[in-house]
Design a protein around this motif. Structure first.
Motif, PDB file in Angstrom:
ATOM      1  N   ASP A  47       0.849  -1.195   0.000  1.00 18.62           N
ATOM      2  CA  ASP A  47       0.000   0.000   0.000  1.00 18.62           C
ATOM      3  C   ASP A  47       0.882   1.241   0.000  1.00 18.62           C
ATOM      4  O   ASP A  47       1.834   1.344   0.791  1.00 18.62           O
ATOM      5  N   LEU A  48       0.563   2.187  -0.869  1.00 17.98           N
ATOM      6  CA  LEU A  48       1.351   3.408  -1.013  1.00 17.98           C
ATOM      7  C   LEU A  48       0.558   4.609  -0.543  1.00 17.98           C
ATOM      8  O   LEU A  48      -0.677   4.653  -0.663  1.00 17.98           O
ATOM      9  N   GLY A  49       1.267   5.606  -0.010  1.00 12.73           N
ATOM     10  CA  GLY A  49       0.647   6.850   0.415  1.00 12.73           C
ATOM     11  C   GLY A  49       1.556   8.029   0.136  1.00 12.73           C
ATOM     12  O   GLY A  49       2.756   7.877  -0.104  1.00 12.73           O
ATOM     13  N   GLY A  50       0.993   9.210   0.149  1.00 16.99           N
ATOM     14  CA  GLY A  50       1.779  10.415  -0.139  1.00 16.99           C
ATOM     15  C   GLY A  50       1.768  10.741  -1.618  1.00 16.99           C
ATOM     16  O   GLY A  50       0.728  10.650  -2.290  1.00 16.99           O
ATOM     17  N   ASP A  51       2.916  11.109  -2.148  1.00 17.99           N
ATOM     18  CA  ASP A  51       3.035  11.446  -3.579  1.00 17.99           C
ATOM     19  C   ASP A  51       3.226  10.149  -4.377  1.00 17.99           C
ATOM     20  O   ASP A  51       4.351   9.816  -4.795  1.00 17.99           O
ATOM     21  N   VAL A  52       2.147   9.443  -4.606  1.00 25.72           N
ATOM     22  CA  VAL A  52       2.225   8.149  -5.281  1.00 25.72           C
ATOM     23  C   VAL A  52       2.523   8.369  -6.764  1.00 25.72           C
ATOM     24  O   VAL A  52       1.836   9.158  -7.434  1.00 25.72           O
ATOM     25  N   PRO A  53       3.530   7.707  -7.315  1.00 24.64           N
ATOM     26  CA  PRO A  53       3.812   7.853  -8.757  1.00 24.64           C
ATOM     27  C   PRO A  53       2.630   7.367  -9.590  1.00 24.64           C
ATOM     28  O   PRO A  53       1.987   6.357  -9.262  1.00 24.64           O
ATOM     29  N   GLU A  54       2.343   8.091 -10.657  1.00 22.11           N
ATOM     30  CA  GLU A  54       1.242   7.697 -11.523  1.00 22.11           C
ATOM     31  C   GLU A  54       1.580   6.416 -12.267  1.00 22.11           C
ATOM     32  O   GLU A  54       2.743   6.001 -12.364  1.00 22.11           O
ATOM     33  N   ALA A  55       0.559   5.755 -12.791  1.00 22.66           N
ATOM     34  CA  ALA A  55       0.763   4.527 -13.568  1.00 22.66           C
ATOM     35  C   ALA A  55       1.652   4.833 -14.759  1.00 22.66           C
ATOM     36  O   ALA A  55       1.452   5.826 -15.470  1.00 22.66           O
ATOM     37  N   ARG A  56       2.631   3.959 -14.990  1.00 24.57           N
ATOM     38  CA  ARG A  56       3.612   4.219 -16.050  1.00 24.57           C
ATOM     39  C   ARG A  56       4.280   2.922 -16.454  1.00 24.57           C
ATOM     40  O   ARG A  56       4.118   1.876 -15.814  1.00 24.57           O
ATOM     41  N   TYR A  57       5.065   3.002 -17.506  1.00 21.59           N
ATOM     42  CA  TYR A  57       5.910   1.891 -17.951  1.00 21.59           C
ATOM     43  C   TYR A  57       7.150   2.476 -18.614  1.00 21.59           C
ATOM     44  O   TYR A  57       7.203   3.656 -18.944  1.00 21.59           O
ATOM     45  N   GLY A  58       8.180   1.633 -18.795  1.00 23.10           N
ATOM     46  CA  GLY A  58       9.408   2.101 -19.399  1.00 23.10           C
ATOM     47  C   GLY A  58      10.255   2.954 -18.474  1.00 23.10           C
ATOM     48  O   GLY A  58      11.103   3.717 -18.949  1.00 23.10           O
ATOM     49  N   HIS A  59      10.079   2.827 -17.148  1.00 23.73           N
ATOM     50  CA  HIS A  59      10.840   3.611 -16.187  1.00 23.73           C
ATOM     51  C   HIS A  59      11.810   2.690 -15.451  1.00 23.73           C
ATOM     52  O   HIS A  59      11.935   1.509 -15.784  1.00 23.73           O
ATOM     53  N   THR A  60      12.523   3.225 -14.472  1.00 21.22           N
ATOM     54  CA  THR A  60      13.469   2.426 -13.700  1.00 21.22           C
ATOM     55  C   THR A  60      13.243   2.643 -12.209  1.00 21.22           C
ATOM     56  O   THR A  60      12.723   3.679 -11.782  1.00 21.22           O
ATOM     57  N   ILE A  61      13.645   1.648 -11.436  1.00 18.28           N
ATOM     58  CA  ILE A  61      13.608   1.718  -9.989  1.00 18.28           C
ATOM     59  C   ILE A  61      14.916   1.146  -9.458  1.00 18.28           C
ATOM     60  O   ILE A  61      15.394   0.118  -9.960  1.00 18.28           O
ATOM     61  N   ASN A  62      15.530   1.814  -8.500  1.00 17.96           N
ATOM     62  CA  ASN A  62      16.790   1.376  -7.911  1.00 17.96           C
ATOM     63  C   ASN A  62      16.710   1.493  -6.399  1.00 17.96           C
ATOM     64  O   ASN A  62      15.884   2.245  -5.864  1.00 17.96           O
ATOM     65  N   ILE A  63      17.592   0.807  -5.706  1.00 18.74           N
ATOM     66  CA  ILE A  63      17.705   0.875  -4.252  1.00 18.74           C
ATOM     67  C   ILE A  63      18.958   1.665  -3.897  1.00 18.74           C
ATOM     68  O   ILE A  63      20.041   1.394  -4.420  1.00 18.74           O
TER      69      ILE A  63
END
Length: 529
Positions: free
Chosen positions: A128-144
């Protein structure tokens, strides 16, 4: 660099651009098939077994407490390692595109709960996410990123559909670049915070991102607004103090104008950048070495492999990092093949076997290819793909557990996605639910003509109330093309035949015999004698 072709690939039609790879304890799992999963593998997650130039796909399973995970294509995905060596690694999946072309804004956490020689079981949890939730998308990246003993995920780039208020009939499903905002997401608590940085002016998608400690480097990418592949090299630095996090951005020299590139790690500090696209009509056949040391990045050109003529002359290509300096490359098959979705696959080894040893991967590598599904704005259609580091080890599984698409009905030909009639317009890539009872497949009804055949309810112009009535009532249905047979199969109605009364003939008048007088006397004489 050694390029080797895979001679046999079972069910290669499932390996289409847009899939992801997950590496759990040296075993590589495939996720993100094109189309909805079938009965043989309802999870849509497969183990990739490569042995002696033969690739086999074997189904994986989910635990009972797992949530539903749709087959997302072009998501952002990265590895989340535990704080101790005993803890199993997890994978974070964000966004992506469903087979119905809907975009997801959810975050899933995948972990391997059990595995043996014949079965691998995963647990999938939606956060579950809260706050400034990123909009639905594709072709992006996520890193730690890691800073001051804390860890957070950082999301950047991607594409989304045009907002509803700005859509027109001609460009209803057109896509646009997401705003160049940087999102920090606390995976444990689900808190999201967005940052607008002045150095990031244009939205990017299908770029390469490499993270090390508290720094993320962003290389290349494609911008729809300007139709350019950015030559800039961005450095995002994250500070996680006790208070509010801080994110800064700086632009470094020495970037590469590229999209659709693939990154594989060859050592603790070295990566190899393979292929990609220079422009809409030009593939990038050169390779580079990326060196990360402390807070510095260096990009060095290196010798390219001996590409085959098929690779050199093909219009598009796609691939994934297989780990240990190896890359899985795919190119479209010839048009003369019986299976239109079949592809040819190669393994590119970027380092010698003497360096092929177990390494502790301290960086997360995410890369995206850059082109669209049919209907999107950019060329190289259907070549978008997420690429992640993974290893290939042979999984000792019996051949009986291998997924065989021939064991079940091919829904692309005989199932829900058939061409049911001459005016059928149901397509797996563009279909959206029409009736309230539909979820991920179109409603169908059986026509009773001959041995029977299935047709789409929407193509038959059936109202929802009529469709519900036909599904509940025990009656025969005939499609629009065979409705004339309905009359011939019905019992004829009983027709009451009225007898036609014949008119009565008029009575004929009795004729009286008139006798002459002599005759009369003679007659009377004989009567009384």
């Amino acid at each position: 660099m050694l390029l080797q072709m895979i001679s046999t690939v079972t069910n290669s039609s499932l390996l289409q651009p847009g899939f992801s790879l997950m590496n759990f304890d040296g075993h590589v799992f495939f996720f993100g098939q094109k189309g909805w999963p079938k009965r043989s593998c309802p999870t849509g997650v497969f183990f990739l077994d490569i042995n002696q130039n033969e690739l086999k796909m074997k189904p994986a399973f989910f635990s009972k407490d797992s949530c539903y995970l749709p087959p997302l294509r072009y998501p952002a995905l990265c590895m989340l390692k535990g704080s101790t060596e005993s803890e199993e690694c997890q994978y974070i999946i964000h966004g992506g595109k469903t087979p119905n072309n809907d975009l997801s804004d959810k975050i899933y956490v995948m972990s391997l709960v059990s595995k043996n020689s014949k079965k691998a079981t995963f647990q999938c949890i939606e956060k579950d996410l809260g706050g400034d939730v990123p909009e639905a998308r594709y072709g992006h990246t996520i890193n730690i990123v890691h800073s001051r003993g804390k860890s957070m995920s950082i999301i950047f780039g991607g594409r989304s559909y045009t907002p509803l208020t700005q859509r027109t009939t001609e460009k209803w499903n057109s896509v646009v670049d997401c705003l160049p905002s940087v999102f920090l997401v606390d995976i444990e608590f689900g808190c999201c915070t967005s940052y607008i940085l002045p150095e990031l002016q244009d939205g990017l998608s299908f770029h390469v991102s490499v993270a090390r400690n508290d720094t993320v480097y962003i290389l290349g990418g494609h911008s729809l607004q300007n139709n350019i592949r950015s030559p800039s090299l961005y450095k995002l630095k994250v500070d996680l103090p006790l208070g509010s996090p801080a994110v800064t951005c700086s632009i470094l020299p020495g970037g590469i104008s590229v999209s659709s590139a693939i990154v594989t790690q060859t050592s603790d500090t070295e990566f190899v950048l393979v292929g990609g696209y220079h422009s809409d009509k030009q593939k990038r056949l050169s390779c580079n070495t990326i060196v990360l040391e402390d807070n510095k990045i260096e990009i060095i050109e290196r010798a390219s492999p001996d590409w085959t003529p098929d690779i050199k002359h093909c219009r598009m290509w796609f691939g994934c990092d297989m780990g240990k300096g190896s890359v899985l490359l795919g190119i479209p098959g010839a048009n003369k093949q019986l299976i239109s979705d079949a592809n040819y696959f190669y393994i590119l080894r970027c380092k010698g076997t003497e360096k092929d040893k177990e390494e502790e991967l301290r960086a997360q590598v995410c890369s995206q290819t850059s082109s669209e599904d049919p209907g999107d704005s950019t060329p190289f259609e259907d070549s978008e793909e997420f690429l992640f580091s993974a290893e290939v080890n042979s999984f000792d599984v019996d051949d009986t557990d291998t997924y065989n698409e021939d064991d079940e009905d091919d829904e692309s030909e005989t199932g829900y996605w058939i061409t049911c009639c001459a005016r059928c317009n149901i397509d797996i890539n563009t279909w959206v639910p029409f009736y309230s009872t539909e979820l991920n497949k179109p409603a169908m009804i059986l026509c009773s003509s001959g041995s029977g055949h299935w047709v789409h309810a929407q193509c038959m112009d059936l109202s929802e109330s009529m469709l519900l009535h036909l599904s509940e009532a025990n009656v025969k249905y005939f499609c629009n093309e065979h409705v004339h047979l309905n009359k011939g199969l019905q019992t004829p109605r009983k027709v009451v035949q009225h007898l036609k009364k014949q008119p009565m003939k008029p009575l004929r008048k009795k004729r009286t015999m008139k006798l002459s007088t002599p005759t009369k006397k003679s007659f009377l004489r004989r009567l009384f004698e």
